[in-house]
Design a protein around this motif. Structure first.
Motif, PDB file in Angstrom:
ATOM      1  N   GLU A  76       0.830  -1.208   0.000  1.00 60.61           N
ATOM      2  CA  GLU A  76       0.000   0.000   0.000  1.00 60.61           C
ATOM      3  C   GLU A  76       0.863   1.257   0.000  1.00 60.61           C
ATOM      4  OE1 GLU A  76      -4.322  -1.166   1.499  1.00 60.61           O
ATOM      5  OE2 GLU A  76      -2.974  -0.688   3.146  1.00 60.61           O
ATOM      6  N   MET A  80       1.933   1.684  -3.489  1.00 60.08           N
ATOM      7  CA  MET A  80       0.833   2.212  -4.292  1.00 60.08           C
ATOM      8  C   MET A  80       0.635   3.701  -4.049  1.00 60.08           C
ATOM      9  SD  MET A  80      -1.926  -0.921  -4.127  1.00 60.08           S
ATOM     10  CE  MET A  80      -3.141  -0.090  -5.159  1.00 60.08           C
ATOM     11  N   ILE A  83      -9.874  -0.740  -8.373  1.00 62.39           N
ATOM     12  CA  ILE A  83      -8.914  -1.034  -7.312  1.00 62.39           C
ATOM     13  C   ILE A  83      -9.492  -0.842  -5.901  1.00 62.39           C
ATOM     14  CG2 ILE A  83      -6.753  -0.206  -6.260  1.00 62.39           C
ATOM     15  CD1 ILE A  83      -5.563  -0.079  -9.063  1.00 62.39           C
ATOM     16  N   PRO A  84     -10.222   0.251  -5.633  1.00 65.03           N
ATOM     17  CA  PRO A  84     -10.709   0.430  -4.250  1.00 65.03           C
ATOM     18  C   PRO A  84     -11.510  -0.754  -3.714  1.00 65.03           C
ATOM     19  CG  PRO A  84     -10.957   2.460  -5.467  1.00 65.03           C
ATOM     20  CD  PRO A  84     -10.539   1.421  -6.474  1.00 65.03           C
ATOM     21  N   ARG A 106      -7.788  -6.160   2.161  1.00 64.76           N
ATOM     22  CA  ARG A 106      -7.570  -5.700   3.538  1.00 64.76           C
ATOM     23  C   ARG A 106      -8.358  -6.550   4.535  1.00 64.76           C
ATOM     24  NH1 ARG A 106      -8.459   0.662   2.009  1.00 64.76           N
ATOM     25  NH2 ARG A 106      -6.346   1.083   1.234  1.00 64.76           N
ATOM     26  N   PHE A 156       0.358   6.272  -7.086  1.00 70.18           N
ATOM     27  CA  PHE A 156      -0.760   7.187  -7.320  1.00 70.18           C
ATOM     28  C   PHE A 156      -0.352   8.644  -7.140  1.00 70.18           C
ATOM     29  CE2 PHE A 156      -3.283   3.372  -7.376  1.00 70.18           C
ATOM     30  CZ  PHE A 156      -4.269   3.687  -8.295  1.00 70.18           C
ATOM     31  N   LEU A 191      -9.160  -3.586  -3.079  1.00 69.84           N
ATOM     32  CA  LEU A 191      -8.339  -3.317  -1.899  1.00 69.84           C
ATOM     33  C   LEU A 191      -9.111  -3.612  -0.619  1.00 69.84           C
ATOM     34  CD1 LEU A 191      -6.286  -0.011  -2.352  1.00 69.84           C
ATOM     35  CD2 LEU A 191      -5.439  -2.232  -1.607  1.00 69.84           C
ATOM     36  N   THR A 238      -8.147   1.457 -12.633  1.00 71.77           N
ATOM     37  CA  THR A 238      -7.912   1.997 -11.278  1.00 71.77           C
ATOM     38  C   THR A 238      -9.228   2.195 -10.515  1.00 71.77           C
ATOM     39  OG1 THR A 238      -7.851   4.280 -12.120  1.00 71.77           O
ATOM     40  CG2 THR A 238      -5.745   3.129 -11.897  1.00 71.77           C
ATOM     41  N   LYS A 239     -10.326   2.372 -11.242  1.00 75.93           N
ATOM     42  CA  LYS A 239     -11.611   2.520 -10.555  1.00 75.93           C
ATOM     43  C   LYS A 239     -12.051   1.215  -9.897  1.00 75.93           C
ATOM     44  CE  LYS A 239     -13.526   6.505 -12.960  1.00 75.93           C
ATOM     45  NZ  LYS A 239     -14.557   7.037 -13.868  1.00 75.93           N
ATOM     46  N   GLN A 288      -8.006   4.739 -15.892  1.00 72.70           N
ATOM     47  CA  GLN A 288      -9.066   4.756 -14.875  1.00 72.70           C
ATOM     48  C   GLN A 288     -10.021   3.567 -14.984  1.00 72.70           C
ATOM     49  OE1 GLN A 288     -10.767   8.666 -15.457  1.00 72.70           O
ATOM     50  NE2 GLN A 288      -9.642   9.529 -13.714  1.00 72.70           N
TER      51      GLN A 288
END
Lengths: 69, 135
Positions: free
Chosen positions: B49, B52, B89-90, B97, B56, B93, B86-87, B83
């Motif tokens: 992280e 990353m 990714i959240p 986590r 970013f 993640l 990358t959109k 994007q």
């Protein structure tokens, strides 16, 4: 460990260039210093993980904002 | 402008979106070698992280320059293509986590692999868009 240090070594080289370019480098500086501080296993606290994740989430959200035009 | 290109090139060279960079990060942090034999630990998650964050930060610097018009307008298409990945990714993640904190290694490894695939795809789009990544 050596690999991490190599990444950090290269990473530190970007900071001066970024500063010269007027970029905000605090997130990158913090990230690199954090990896240095916690290169050893087992030293990451929940608070540190939370803070890293908060910063990362903000950066990702920033990049993912639609670009106009 | 030249300073920015140089800075961006160096930044991305370390932490950005070209194949060599991401490959370096993946190798350095054993991004792609997790699994039952190589579990995803809290420290690995923390290191990835933080890497990353650097990635970013570089992408956002590129995007800001694009918005300012400091680089050719084709950068907007490049950003939109990146994007796409990358959109996603959240959400991924969040899954990684959760599994790591629960020490659910099987699911953590699977989720981690998906995360790596997203980053690799974003990397491919960036390279295809001609992002100045190698100085």
């Amino acid at each position: 460990m050596d690999n991490i240090l190599t990444v950090i070594q290269k990473g530190l080289a970007i900071i001066e260039a970024l500063e010269q370019a007027g970029r905000t480098v605090l997130p990158a500086v913090k990230a690199l210093s954090d990896v240095v501080s916690h290169a050893k296993e087992g030293t990451v606290t929940d608070a540190e993980l939370d803070e890293t994740e908060r910063i990362l989430d903000e950066l990702i959200a920033d990049f993912n904002t639609p670009i106009e035009g | 402008m030249r300073k920015f290109v140089l800075a961006f090139a160096i930044a991305i060279g370390v932490a950005g979106c070209n194949p060599q960079t991401l490959s370096t990060i993946q190798t350095a942090l054993q991004f792609g070698t997790v699994g039952v034999q190589n579990p995803v630990t809290r420290e690995q998650l923390y290191a990835v992280e933080n890497s990353m964050i650097v990635v970013f930060a570089g992408l956002n610097a590129y995007k800001r320059s694009c918005v300012r018009g400091a680089i050719p307008p084709s950068c907007k298409d490049t950003i939109r293509k990146i994007q796409v990945y990358t959109k996603r990714i959240p959400a991924q993640l969040t899954i990684v986590r959760r599994f790591v904190r629960q020490n659910d290694q099987v699911n953590a490894a699977l989720a981690f692999s998906t995360l790596v695939q997203l980053i690799t795809a974003a990397k491919g789009e960036a390279a295809a868009g001609g992002v100045p990544v190698n100085g």
